[in-house]
Motif scaffolding. Structure first.
Motif, short mmCIF file in Angstrom:
data_model
loop_
_atom_site.label_atom_id
_atom_site.label_comp_id
_atom_site.label_asym_id
_atom_site.label_seq_id
_atom_site.Cartn_x
_atom_site.Cartn_y
_atom_site.Cartn_z
N ALA A 19 -1.24 -3.07 -2.33
CA ALA A 19 -0.55 -4.34 -2.33
C ALA A 19 -0.31 -4.71 -0.89
O ALA A 19 0.37 -4.01 -0.16
N LEU A 21 1.13 -6.77 2.14
CA LEU A 21 2.27 -7.60 2.49
C LEU A 21 2.26 -7.84 3.98
O LEU A 21 1.94 -6.97 4.76
N HIS A 23 4.69 -9.58 7.34
CA HIS A 23 5.97 -10.13 7.74
C HIS A 23 5.74 -10.89 9.02
O HIS A 23 5.52 -10.29 10.07
N GLY A 37 2.23 -3.96 3.79
CA GLY A 37 2.83 -3.01 2.87
C GLY A 37 1.86 -2.55 1.81
O GLY A 37 0.90 -3.25 1.47
N ILE A 39 1.53 -0.62 -2.12
CA ILE A 39 2.11 -0.06 -3.33
C ILE A 39 1.45 1.29 -3.55
O ILE A 39 0.23 1.38 -3.73
N ALA A 71 5.57 0.17 0.18
CA ALA A 71 6.61 -0.43 -0.66
C ALA A 71 6.80 0.41 -1.91
O ALA A 71 5.96 1.23 -2.26
N TYR A 74 6.12 -3.23 -7.57
CA TYR A 74 5.94 -4.67 -7.62
C TYR A 74 7.26 -5.42 -7.75
O TYR A 74 7.40 -6.53 -7.26
N VAL A 77 8.47 -5.99 -4.39
CA VAL A 77 7.64 -6.98 -3.70
C VAL A 77 8.07 -8.39 -4.07
O VAL A 77 8.25 -9.26 -3.21
N LEU A 81 9.62 -11.15 -1.55
CA LEU A 81 9.03 -12.48 -1.35
C LEU A 81 10.05 -13.57 -1.61
O LEU A 81 10.15 -14.55 -0.86
N LEU A 86 9.39 -10.83 3.04
CA LEU A 86 7.95 -10.61 3.11
C LEU A 86 7.25 -11.95 2.94
O LEU A 86 7.78 -12.85 2.28
N ALA A 89 1.51 -11.00 -0.18
CA ALA A 89 1.47 -9.83 -1.07
C ALA A 89 0.23 -9.85 -1.94
O ALA A 89 -0.31 -10.91 -2.26
N LEU A 91 -0.93 -8.96 -5.64
CA LEU A 91 -0.29 -8.76 -6.94
C LEU A 91 -1.32 -8.76 -8.06
O LEU A 91 -2.41 -9.31 -7.91
#
Length: 293
Positions: A19, A21, A23, A37, A39, A71, A74, A77, A81, A86, A89, A91
């Motif tokens: 996943a 991510l 920033h 990030g 998962i 992370a 989900y 996450v 968001l 963040l 992502a 998903l």
């Protein structure tokens, strides 16, 4: 088992893929680095190590350092968001639709692997040719195997397809089980342990390639509309110029390992409307996306 937001997010089809991510605001922006990030589908240190090729490629494209961050899940996450901690992502299809119902996010890219060669897949209902099953009506009174209550192609899409065809899966089958995996369904229908099963087309292809099933022994009774692969999303309120840079960076990523899904062909542009088929399925199943906890 009731279908909840936590169940859908935790078991979305993309769960085993990284996943992604970023920033781009707040404290992390000050050091000029993009934070990515993951998962975890394995040990977090192994996940970070295995993602390094992706980090390096994004870094070269963006012209800035890219740092991985692991992370928890989900759910975290989506909340991150929504709270603007963040910005980008990766998903699953259902987790994206769920996230879009509570957070200001939008899909912008979708991955294609070399093995799949496409950015969508299908859910199938398959029976053994000797079962006599040729149509959905023939399933009445028969045994049937879904995969998992929260599986997109192994339960949610085939159940919606049955309902739209006027077949009530809660009443019309003779016996219903949840096998726990697509591979188990392939083996069960091949060996006539169950009359018919739900399965993803790409996983059936894989099972046939591995000798777990024989295509000539099976009959496809139903096939779903295309199901879009898992999207990469961003917050809608990101700076437009940053969006262009991030999308361009993702579209340049290719020819690297993509978690357990094989080698990545590359990313393609996508948009929110591509996931309306997920929303329609939720409506058929009477899933209250905003009301799920």
């Amino acid at each position: 088992m009731p279908i909840t937001r936590r169940h859908l997010l935790a078991t979305a089809p993309a769960l085993m893929a990284p996943a992604l991510l970023s920033h781009a605001g707040g404290a992390r922006a000050a050091d000029g680095a993009l934070t990515v990030g993951l998962i975890p589908s394995e040990d977090s240190r192994a996940m970070i190590a295995n993602s390094q090729a992706m980090m390096d490629m994004l870094s070269r494209s963006l012209g800035m350092p890219v740092k991985p961050f692991v992370a928890a899940d989900y759910n975290g996450v989506i909340e991150a968001l929504r709270s603007r901690r963040l910005d980008v992502a990766y998903l699953g299809p259902f987790s994206y639709v769920l996230g879009a119902s509570v957070a200001n996010i939008e899909a912008f890219a979708v991955a294609e692997t070399k093995k799949a060669g496409r950015t969508n897949y299908h859910s199938l209902i398959v029976a053994h040719k000797d079962s006599g099953i040729r149509t959905l009506a023939d399933l009445k009174g028969r045994s049937f195997a879904f995969v998992d209550p929260t599986s997109t192609s192994g339960h949610l899409f085939p159940k919606a397809g049955l309902l739209k065809a006027g077949f009530d899966p809660d009443k019309a089958f003779g016996r219903v089980i949840f096998s726990g995996s697509h591979d188990s369904n392939a083996v069960a229908v091949q060996n006539r342990k169950i009359d018919a099963v739900a399965i993803a087309d790409r996983i059936l292809d894989s099972a046939i390639a591995k000798g777990q099933a024989r295509r000539e022994d099976l009959v496809v009774v139903w096939k779903s509309d295309p199901i879009p692969e898992s999207p990469t999303v961003w917050r809608k309120d990101l700076d437009p110029q940053l969006k262009k840079r991030v999308q361009a960076a993702f579209l340049e990523v290719k020819d690297i390992p993509w978690s357990d899904q094989g080698l990545l062909n590359g990313f393609h542009p996508t948009n929110d409307a591509a996931y309306d088929v997920i929303r329609e399925t939720a409506r058929v199943l009477k899933l209250d996306l905003r009301g799920m906890k």
